[in-house]
Write a protein that holds these residues in place. Structure first.
Motif, PDB file in Angstrom:
ATOM      1  N   UNK A   4       0.821  -1.212   0.000  1.00 28.97           N
ATOM      2  CA  UNK A   4       0.000   0.000   0.000  1.00 28.97           C
ATOM      3  C   UNK A   4       0.853   1.259   0.000  1.00 28.97           C
ATOM      4  N   UNK A   5       1.941   1.255   0.759  1.00 31.33           N
ATOM      5  CA  UNK A   5       2.826   2.414   0.802  1.00 31.33           C
ATOM      6  C   UNK A   5       3.559   2.577  -0.525  1.00 31.33           C
ATOM      7  N   UNK A   6       4.055   1.466  -1.072  1.00 31.14           N
ATOM      8  CA  UNK A   6       4.855   1.526  -2.300  1.00 31.14           C
ATOM      9  C   UNK A   6       3.991   1.863  -3.516  1.00 31.14           C
ATOM     10  N   UNK A   7       2.832   1.201  -3.664  1.00 33.17           N
ATOM     11  CA  UNK A   7       2.015   1.353  -4.877  1.00 33.17           C
ATOM     12  C   UNK A   7       0.787   2.238  -4.675  1.00 33.17           C
ATOM     13  N   UNK A   8       0.648   2.830  -3.529  1.00 32.87           N
ATOM     14  CA  UNK A   8      -0.496   3.692  -3.229  1.00 32.87           C
ATOM     15  C   UNK A   8      -1.820   2.959  -3.441  1.00 32.87           C
ATOM     16  N   UNK A   9      -1.905   1.724  -2.920  1.00 32.90           N
ATOM     17  CA  UNK A   9      -3.126   0.919  -3.004  1.00 32.90           C
ATOM     18  C   UNK A   9      -3.328   0.248  -1.657  1.00 32.90           C
ATOM     19  N   UNK A  10      -4.575  -0.112  -1.338  1.00 33.06           N
ATOM     20  CA  UNK A  10      -4.834  -0.713  -0.028  1.00 33.06           C
ATOM     21  C   UNK A  10      -4.443  -2.190   0.044  1.00 33.06           C
ATOM     22  N   UNK A  11      -4.319  -2.886  -1.079  1.00 27.88           N
ATOM     23  CA  UNK A  11      -3.870  -4.278  -1.077  1.00 27.88           C
ATOM     24  C   UNK A  11      -3.277  -4.617  -2.435  1.00 27.88           C
ATOM     25  N   UNK A  12      -2.671  -5.778  -2.507  1.00 25.46           N
ATOM     26  CA  UNK A  12      -2.116  -6.234  -3.778  1.00 25.46           C
ATOM     27  C   UNK A  12      -3.198  -6.404  -4.839  1.00 25.46           C
ATOM     28  N   UNK A  13      -4.386  -6.775  -4.411  1.00 24.24           N
ATOM     29  CA  UNK A  13      -5.470  -6.983  -5.375  1.00 24.24           C
ATOM     30  C   UNK A  13      -5.806  -5.699  -6.133  1.00 24.24           C
ATOM     31  N   UNK A  14      -5.619  -4.553  -5.489  1.00 25.96           N
ATOM     32  CA  UNK A  14      -5.954  -3.270  -6.116  1.00 25.96           C
ATOM     33  C   UNK A  14      -4.730  -2.554  -6.671  1.00 25.96           C
ATOM     34  N   UNK A  15      -3.543  -3.125  -6.499  1.00 30.42           N
ATOM     35  CA  UNK A  15      -2.316  -2.476  -6.980  1.00 30.42           C
ATOM     36  C   UNK A  15      -2.037  -2.905  -8.411  1.00 30.42           C
ATOM     37  N   UNK A  52      -6.601  -5.748 -16.044  1.00 30.79           N
ATOM     38  CA  UNK A  52      -5.618  -6.782 -15.730  1.00 30.79           C
ATOM     39  C   UNK A  52      -5.044  -6.416 -14.372  1.00 30.79           C
ATOM     40  N   UNK A  53      -5.153  -7.321 -13.418  1.00 30.99           N
ATOM     41  CA  UNK A  53      -4.708  -7.054 -12.050  1.00 30.99           C
ATOM     42  C   UNK A  53      -3.363  -7.740 -11.806  1.00 30.99           C
ATOM     43  N   UNK A  54      -2.299  -7.038 -12.153  1.00 28.82           N
ATOM     44  CA  UNK A  54      -0.966  -7.597 -11.913  1.00 28.82           C
ATOM     45  C   UNK A  54      -0.676  -7.740 -10.417  1.00 28.82           C
ATOM     46  N   UNK A  55      -1.225  -6.866  -9.622  1.00 25.87           N
ATOM     47  CA  UNK A  55      -1.023  -6.923  -8.173  1.00 25.87           C
ATOM     48  C   UNK A  55      -1.593  -8.196  -7.569  1.00 25.87           C
ATOM     49  N   UNK A  56      -2.776  -8.603  -8.057  1.00 25.43           N
ATOM     50  CA  UNK A  56      -3.377  -9.845  -7.551  1.00 25.43           C
ATOM     51  C   UNK A  56      -2.511 -11.054  -7.904  1.00 25.43           C
TER      52      UNK A  56
END
Length: 147
Positions: free
Chosen positions: A44-55, A66-70
């Motif tokens: 969340x700090x690195x990608x400004x998202x609340x979880x990997x699913x949303x990064x 396409x959800x690369x974070x997920x």
């Protein structure tokens, strides 16, 4: 019919598999908590998202994403599970199952070799040990002189 079912259930592999499934399910919960409590806040700090699913989501022209974070989150989960399974279960079991190093064969003593030779000579019809003089003793029947 019930006898075969009972034998199937009491096989060691089935019991081991059942234990593995239960432990795996419980362990999955631990991994999820590690990802949710530790990995996701860092992401969340690195990608400004609340979880990997949303990064790291990439929008597609047709409206999908396409959800690369997920995908990265799933890979992290897999690596964590694989590492813990290896270091907690596989490595200790391999050390426990490793056979003891074989001891080199002990060479027979001189007495054992002489006894074996004597027994082989007896079996071949050679001289009996009570007829063979021992060094420093006279042979049976008294001293024999050559004329």
């Amino acid at each position: 019919m019930f006898k075969g079912f009972k034998e199937f259930l009491l096989r060691g592999n089935v019991i081991d598999l059942a234990v593995a499934v239960v432990i795996g399910a419980a362990f999955n919960t631990v991994v999820e908590r590690v990802v949710d409590s530790l990995i996701n806040p860092i992401i969340g700090v690195v990608f400004k998202a609340d979880s990997l699913d949303n990064a790291m989501q990439v929008g597609l022209p047709g409206g999908g994403t396409i959800a690369f974070g997920a995908l990265i989150g799933a890979l992290i989960n897999f690596v964590i599970v694989a590492a813990v399974v290896y270091f907690v279960f596989v490595l200790p079991m391999n050390k426990l199952r490793r056979p003891e190093p074989e001891q080199p064969p002990v060479a027979p003593t001189e007495t054992e070799l002489l006894t074996e030779i004597r027994d082989l000579l007896r079996a071949q019809g050679g001289p009996r040990t009570d007829e063979v003089p021992v060094a420093g003793e006279e042979p049976p029947g008294g001293p024999q002189h050559k004329h």
